[in-house]
Design a protein around this motif. Sequence first.
Motif, PDB file in Angstrom:
ATOM      1  N   TRP A 110       1.124  -3.376 -26.054  1.00  0.00           N
ATOM      2  CA  TRP A 110       0.950  -2.475 -24.906  1.00  0.00           C
ATOM      3  C   TRP A 110       2.321  -2.177 -24.326  1.00  0.00           C
ATOM      4  O   TRP A 110       3.214  -3.032 -24.362  1.00  0.00           O
ATOM      5  CB  TRP A 110       0.072  -3.116 -23.820  1.00  0.00           C
ATOM      6  CG  TRP A 110      -1.365  -3.261 -24.192  1.00  0.00           C
ATOM      7  CD1 TRP A 110      -1.931  -4.301 -24.871  1.00  0.00           C
ATOM      8  CD2 TRP A 110      -2.432  -2.334 -23.916  1.00  0.00           C
ATOM      9  NE1 TRP A 110      -3.281  -4.086 -25.035  1.00  0.00           N
ATOM     10  CE2 TRP A 110      -3.617  -2.898 -24.458  1.00  0.00           C
ATOM     11  CE3 TRP A 110      -2.495  -1.108 -23.261  1.00  0.00           C
ATOM     12  CZ2 TRP A 110      -4.849  -2.247 -24.363  1.00  0.00           C
ATOM     13  CZ3 TRP A 110      -3.735  -0.461 -23.165  1.00  0.00           C
ATOM     14  CH2 TRP A 110      -4.886  -1.041 -23.717  1.00  0.00           C
ATOM     15  N   ASN A 141      -0.909   1.710 -27.958  1.00  0.00           N
ATOM     16  CA  ASN A 141      -1.271   2.127 -26.604  1.00  0.00           C
ATOM     17  C   ASN A 141      -0.136   2.815 -25.853  1.00  0.00           C
ATOM     18  O   ASN A 141      -0.143   2.859 -24.614  1.00  0.00           O
ATOM     19  CB  ASN A 141      -1.790   0.929 -25.797  1.00  0.00           C
ATOM     20  CG  ASN A 141      -3.003   0.297 -26.437  1.00  0.00           C
ATOM     21  OD1 ASN A 141      -4.043   0.938 -26.572  1.00  0.00           O
ATOM     22  ND2 ASN A 141      -2.862  -0.939 -26.880  1.00  0.00           N
ATOM     23  N   GLN A 143       1.845   5.978 -24.471  1.00  0.00           N
ATOM     24  CA  GLN A 143       1.672   7.369 -24.084  1.00  0.00           C
ATOM     25  C   GLN A 143       2.962   8.139 -24.385  1.00  0.00           C
ATOM     26  O   GLN A 143       4.021   7.535 -24.578  1.00  0.00           O
ATOM     27  CB  GLN A 143       1.326   7.458 -22.597  1.00  0.00           C
ATOM     28  CG  GLN A 143       0.023   6.733 -22.227  1.00  0.00           C
ATOM     29  CD  GLN A 143      -1.180   7.293 -22.943  1.00  0.00           C
ATOM     30  OE1 GLN A 143      -1.604   8.414 -22.691  1.00  0.00           O
ATOM     31  NE2 GLN A 143      -1.752   6.518 -23.864  1.00  0.00           N
ATOM     32  N   GLU A 164      -6.561   3.650 -28.448  1.00  0.00           N
ATOM     33  CA  GLU A 164      -8.009   3.809 -28.393  1.00  0.00           C
ATOM     34  C   GLU A 164      -8.334   5.263 -28.714  1.00  0.00           C
ATOM     35  O   GLU A 164      -7.816   6.186 -28.085  1.00  0.00           O
ATOM     36  CB  GLU A 164      -8.542   3.451 -27.005  1.00  0.00           C
ATOM     37  CG  GLU A 164     -10.057   3.586 -26.917  1.00  0.00           C
ATOM     38  CD  GLU A 164     -10.617   3.342 -25.523  1.00  0.00           C
ATOM     39  OE1 GLU A 164     -11.855   3.477 -25.372  1.00  0.00           O
ATOM     40  OE2 GLU A 164      -9.835   3.038 -24.598  1.00  0.00           O
ATOM     41  N   LEU A 169     -13.037   9.944 -26.638  1.00  0.00           N
ATOM     42  CA  LEU A 169     -11.642   9.861 -26.180  1.00  0.00           C
ATOM     43  C   LEU A 169     -10.763  10.254 -27.363  1.00  0.00           C
ATOM     44  O   LEU A 169     -10.310   9.416 -28.133  1.00  0.00           O
ATOM     45  CB  LEU A 169     -11.295   8.449 -25.703  1.00  0.00           C
ATOM     46  CG  LEU A 169      -9.881   8.274 -25.132  1.00  0.00           C
ATOM     47  CD1 LEU A 169      -9.728   9.016 -23.804  1.00  0.00           C
ATOM     48  CD2 LEU A 169      -9.549   6.801 -24.948  1.00  0.00           C
ATOM     49  N   GLN A 171      -7.807  11.874 -27.567  1.00  0.00           N
ATOM     50  CA  GLN A 171      -6.357  11.677 -27.465  1.00  0.00           C
ATOM     51  C   GLN A 171      -5.564  12.836 -28.088  1.00  0.00           C
ATOM     52  O   GLN A 171      -4.556  12.613 -28.780  1.00  0.00           O
ATOM     53  CB  GLN A 171      -5.969  10.350 -28.153  1.00  0.00           C
ATOM     54  CG  GLN A 171      -6.578   9.101 -27.547  1.00  0.00           C
ATOM     55  CD  GLN A 171      -5.783   8.543 -26.380  1.00  0.00           C
ATOM     56  OE1 GLN A 171      -5.032   9.268 -25.737  1.00  0.00           O
ATOM     57  NE2 GLN A 171      -5.939   7.250 -26.132  1.00  0.00           N
ATOM     58  N   ARG A 267     -12.431   6.154 -21.199  1.00  0.00           N
ATOM     59  CA  ARG A 267     -11.859   4.998 -21.887  1.00  0.00           C
ATOM     60  C   ARG A 267     -12.839   3.828 -21.888  1.00  0.00           C
ATOM     61  O   ARG A 267     -13.512   3.571 -20.892  1.00  0.00           O
ATOM     62  CB  ARG A 267     -10.572   4.530 -21.198  1.00  0.00           C
ATOM     63  CG  ARG A 267      -9.412   5.485 -21.314  1.00  0.00           C
ATOM     64  CD  ARG A 267      -8.141   4.859 -20.726  1.00  0.00           C
ATOM     65  NE  ARG A 267      -7.034   5.805 -20.834  1.00  0.00           N
ATOM     66  CZ  ARG A 267      -6.273   5.961 -21.916  1.00  0.00           C
ATOM     67  NH1 ARG A 267      -6.505   5.204 -22.982  1.00  0.00           N
ATOM     68  NH2 ARG A 267      -5.296   6.837 -21.941  1.00  0.00           N
ATOM     69  N   PRO A 270      -8.436  -0.610 -21.331  1.00  0.00           N
ATOM     70  CA  PRO A 270      -7.562  -0.431 -20.165  1.00  0.00           C
ATOM     71  C   PRO A 270      -6.729   0.842 -20.242  1.00  0.00           C
ATOM     72  O   PRO A 270      -6.517   1.417 -21.306  1.00  0.00           O
ATOM     73  CB  PRO A 270      -6.648  -1.680 -20.222  1.00  0.00           C
ATOM     74  CG  PRO A 270      -7.346  -2.641 -21.114  1.00  0.00           C
ATOM     75  CD  PRO A 270      -8.111  -1.823 -22.099  1.00  0.00           C
ATOM     76  N   ASP A 271      -6.232   1.250 -19.088  1.00  0.00           N
ATOM     77  CA  ASP A 271      -5.293   2.364 -18.981  1.00  0.00           C
ATOM     78  C   ASP A 271      -3.897   1.856 -19.325  1.00  0.00           C
ATOM     79  O   ASP A 271      -3.397   0.933 -18.682  1.00  0.00           O
ATOM     80  CB  ASP A 271      -5.320   2.903 -17.542  1.00  0.00           C
ATOM     81  CG  ASP A 271      -4.431   4.125 -17.343  1.00  0.00           C
ATOM     82  OD1 ASP A 271      -3.491   4.327 -18.134  1.00  0.00           O
ATOM     83  OD2 ASP A 271      -4.669   4.857 -16.363  1.00  0.00           O
ATOM     84  N   PRO A 272      -3.239   2.440 -20.323  1.00  0.00           N
ATOM     85  CA  PRO A 272      -1.921   1.956 -20.724  1.00  0.00           C
ATOM     86  C   PRO A 272      -0.850   2.053 -19.632  1.00  0.00           C
ATOM     87  O   PRO A 272       0.153   1.339 -19.687  1.00  0.00           O
ATOM     88  CB  PRO A 272      -1.554   2.856 -21.899  1.00  0.00           C
ATOM     89  CG  PRO A 272      -2.843   3.372 -22.419  1.00  0.00           C
ATOM     90  CD  PRO A 272      -3.706   3.510 -21.210  1.00  0.00           C
ATOM     91  N   ASP A 273      -1.054   2.912 -18.657  1.00  0.00           N
ATOM     92  CA  ASP A 273      -0.095   3.022 -17.564  1.00  0.00           C
ATOM     93  C   ASP A 273      -0.280   1.954 -16.510  1.00  0.00           C
ATOM     94  O   ASP A 273       0.550   1.824 -15.599  1.00  0.00           O
ATOM     95  CB  ASP A 273      -0.191   4.408 -16.911  1.00  0.00           C
ATOM     96  CG  ASP A 273       0.424   5.498 -17.759  1.00  0.00           C
ATOM     97  OD1 ASP A 273       1.541   5.283 -18.271  1.00  0.00           O
ATOM     98  OD2 ASP A 273      -0.220   6.547 -17.929  1.00  0.00           O
ATOM     99  N   VAL A 274      -1.357   1.189 -16.638  1.00  0.00           N
ATOM    100  CA  VAL A 274      -1.689   0.188 -15.614  1.00  0.00           C
ATOM    101  C   VAL A 274      -1.578  -1.229 -16.148  1.00  0.00           C
ATOM    102  O   VAL A 274      -1.065  -2.134 -15.482  1.00  0.00           O
ATOM    103  CB  VAL A 274      -3.106   0.444 -15.060  1.00  0.00           C
ATOM    104  CG1 VAL A 274      -3.519  -0.667 -14.099  1.00  0.00           C
ATOM    105  CG2 VAL A 274      -3.170   1.800 -14.377  1.00  0.00           C
TER     106      VAL A 274
END
Length: 276
Positions: A110, A141, A143, A164, A169, A171, A267, A270-274
């Motif tokens: 991640w 993961n 972005q 993911e 989703l 992408q 999703r 999890p959110d990759p930015d979080v």
Amino acid sequence: MTTVPTLTLNNGVAMPQLGFGVYQVPDEEATATVRAALDAGYRSIDTAALYQNEVGTGRALAESRIPREELFVTTKLWNTDQGYDSTLRAFDASLERLGLDQVDLYLIHWPAPKLDRYVDTWRAFERIYSEDRTRAIGVSNFQPAHLARLFEASGIVPAVNQVELHPRLQQLAVREFDASNGIATEAWGPLGQGKGGLLEDPTLTQLAAKHGRTPAQIVLRWHIQLGNVVIPKSSTPSRMRENIDVFDFRLDADDMDSIAGMETGARGGPDPDVLS
């Protein structure tokens, strides 16, 4: 036995387009599960330090007697091990658990942007790659913004970005960014992880009836035709054989359009930015 086609990564390494994931397989079950996957024809196995099943996975690879050059082994660095020196130590530990001298692909699991260590981590990956201890390096993961930052700091573009990716989703932005930079997109959770009734969706059940296939086979064939690398997971040998049997039929343009219309942006992970 099914022959799985390969994709050529940006460094010339050939990677099977369909492999076997071992997420959530307990270590004590991993040897039997991976052995069954190998018996079904899989030659690409995807594990991670987080999964805590590298020992069982490595034992299955060793006991299979399949020549090492016919196998493609991926593992991943967990977030808490990010950083230059800690990455080198974690990689050594993964190799030891797997019982290997080299893996085929090593991924940053991640980006963990709050930790802000993935650039230093990537420098350690470059060293591991330069020492020929992995045949390719990549990320998971990430972005486009995370990848762009790596490009600024590095001369090596990741070979793979594992994200993911499933009909709900899709992408598109990530896939387009990856493609424009020579990065292979690999789908984890390609069947929606069994959440939200994806495989019971009428679009997929109707396509399954049309082609005389299962909804899972329809989804996996969709991935293949998009050019994704895909790693379905199952602990059931019959399902393993079903999932790899997707190379003798083809979805037409209308079929692909129908699945494209399933996008919701939801999703399952999890959110990759979080996630840190």
